[in-house]
Design a protein around this motif. Structure first.
Motif: not given
Length: 497
Positions: A28-34, A38-41, A196-209
């Protein structure tokens, strides 16, 4: 050979496409980052195209302004003439081959080389729409170097109606390519930083739990009896916190259920052992009671039938308990059974002939049931005996009636009595063992066993009606191993008819 080559090229393209999609198939983390990159580009691309068109427009307007300034040198001369050297310098500074100015309804060539090159295409900036400017920008990028263009625009400060310049488009194209490259690199940097910022935030807020919850679920599935594996919910008030608290409650309920089932299984083993020994003891007591019944004494002859009935009931209860404690009933060995005579045998075994309960067999003589005789006997015996005991305990006697009919590929057997009906508590747990008994000393095993035997035939037993006028149970036995759903559909159709 050609088909093989095309097939090989197709497999290569599919493998490349799979490699492109590989980041989206991971965690899920790699999907979130990719997906974030993609959407920002994609958003940057939507901004990039108009920005390139605007860059081209500004570049052309600056070139028109430079050409207009160069033409002012001619306005300062009384004869509107300059030396060839000054003309070349003015054209070089303006980076154009020729400048024409429209003023007072006349067109005048202000500056020009002796032999200006031929014009390949022209663009008018005076009333150009946004979509036209975007299409012209794409045309400039794709045209290649060395194209000569004529650009028409409005002069600044109202110096005329229009101004036209002729120049080489190559510097504009190269400037646009350099601008696009810079915008692309800047967009890539912004995308990576934002992702990266979105990934870090979502990783600790959603992915890790979520990972903690899934790992706990997997571990609990492997060993649900370990109390240490019950998840400790956090104090979060969002959906993750709700999921953790609900998962913790569910795991505790599962552990309690498993513990209860283990205790019930142990209790069942103990009860089976007790019933086995008790049945042997009662068998010996039955032999003694038979000898007592042979004594020619009025008191003994009066009490002996009650003693025999009590011992028979006790033996029957032990046998039922032992039979129900087995893992499952044996598979039915089906054969054609003529129901009318078979039902009379059940009635003889259900209660004594001198009882106040009468038996009415209204089954058609030629009705045949495709069933296991032993299983069918037990089903009918349990239902008939329950009906007879309900009537006998009411003190008023009554009648037990057996009817049957064929409905398609099923046989419906109805057992009715004229008793007072079933209480509401018995109806709520009708086919549950040790819960659905009608009598105060009943166990409910008779109905539970009958329902299980009907179920392994592919049929079912249901309560058709109950009340002050009596109770009716219906047994549905299919001719083959049809599902009980088909039987229910046939029953519903018969009821509508």
């Amino acid at each position: 050979m050609r088909a093989a080559a095309e097939d090989r090229d197709c497999r290569i393209s599919e493998s490349r496409f799979a490699q492109l999609l590989r980041p989206l198939r991971g965690s899920l983390s790699r999907r979130l980052l990719a997906l974030t990159v993609l959407f920002i580009m994609l958003a940057e691309v939507l901004i990039f195209v108009p920005s390139v068109a605007n860059f081209r427009l500004n570049w052309l307007e600056q070139r028109l302004a430079a050409a207009q300034i160069a033409s002012l040198a001619l306005e300062a001369r009384p004869d509107n003439m300059v030396s060839p050297a000054l003309r070349e310098e003015l054209l070089k500074n303006a980076q154009v081959y020729a400048v024409a100015l429209h003023r007072d309804d006349s067109r005048r060539l202000v500056l020009s080389e002796d032999m200006p090159p031929m014009v390949d295409t022209s663009f008018d900036l005076r009333d150009a729409m946004a979509m036209t400017l975007i299409m012209d920008a794409f045309e400039t990028v794709l045209a290649g170097d060395g194209r000569i263009i004529l650009v028409t625009g409005k002069p600044r400060f109202g110096a005329g109606e229009s101004i036209e310049i002729v120049f080489d488009e190559t510097p504009l194209r190269r400037a646009m390519l350099q601008y696009g490259k810079n915008i692309f690199l800047l967009s890539l940097v912004i995308s990576i930083i934002t992702a990266s910022l979105i990934y870090i935030v979502l990783h600790f807020v959603l992915v890790r739990p979520m990972r903690r919850i899934t790992e706990n679920m997997v571990a609990f599935r492997d060993n649900p009896e370990d109390a240490r594996l019950v998840i400790a919910p956090s104090v979060r008030a969002d959906e993750i916190g709700v999921a953790e608290r609900e998962l913790s409650r569910m795991q505790k309920d599962i552990r309690a259920t498993l513990s209860q089932k283990a205790h019930l299984a142990s209790l069942g083993v103990a009860v089976s052992k007790i019933n086995h020994d008790l049945r042997n003891i009662l068998a010996s007591a039955q032999l003694i009671s038979d000898r007592i019944g042979a004594i020619d004494d009025p008191t003994v002859q009066h009490l002996a039938p009650r003693l025999f009935a009590s011992i028979d009931r006790a033996i029957d209860l032990c046998a039922k308990t032992l039979r129900f404690g087995r893992a499952e009933e044996a598979a039915p060995e089906r054969k054609p059974v003529t129901l009318r005579g078979f039902a009379d045998q059940v009635a003889e075994a259900a209660w004594p002939e001198d009882d106040d309960v009468t038996w009415a067999n209204e089954v058609p003589p030629d009705l045949v049931v495709d069933a296991d005789p032993d299983h069918l006997f037990r089903i009918l015996l349990n239902l008939a005996r329950n009906a007879a005991q309900a009537l006998a305990e009411g003190g008023r006697g009554g009648e037990v009636r057996l009817t049957a009919r064929r409905a398609g590929g099923h046989v419906h057997i109805d057992i009715s009595d004229s008793g007072p009906g079933l209480p509401s508590k018995a109806r709520e747990h009708l086919f549950e063992p040790f819960s659905g008994g009608v009598r105060t000393d009943g166990t409910g095993l008779g109905l539970a066993i009958a329902a299980e035997l009907a179920r392994i035939h592919g049929g079912h037993i249901e309560l058709v009606s109950t009340g002050s006028s009596g109770t009716t149970f219906r047994i549905c036995i299919p001719d083959t191993d049809a599902a009980s759903r088909e039987c229910a559909e046939a029953e519903s159709l018969a009821a509508r008819e």
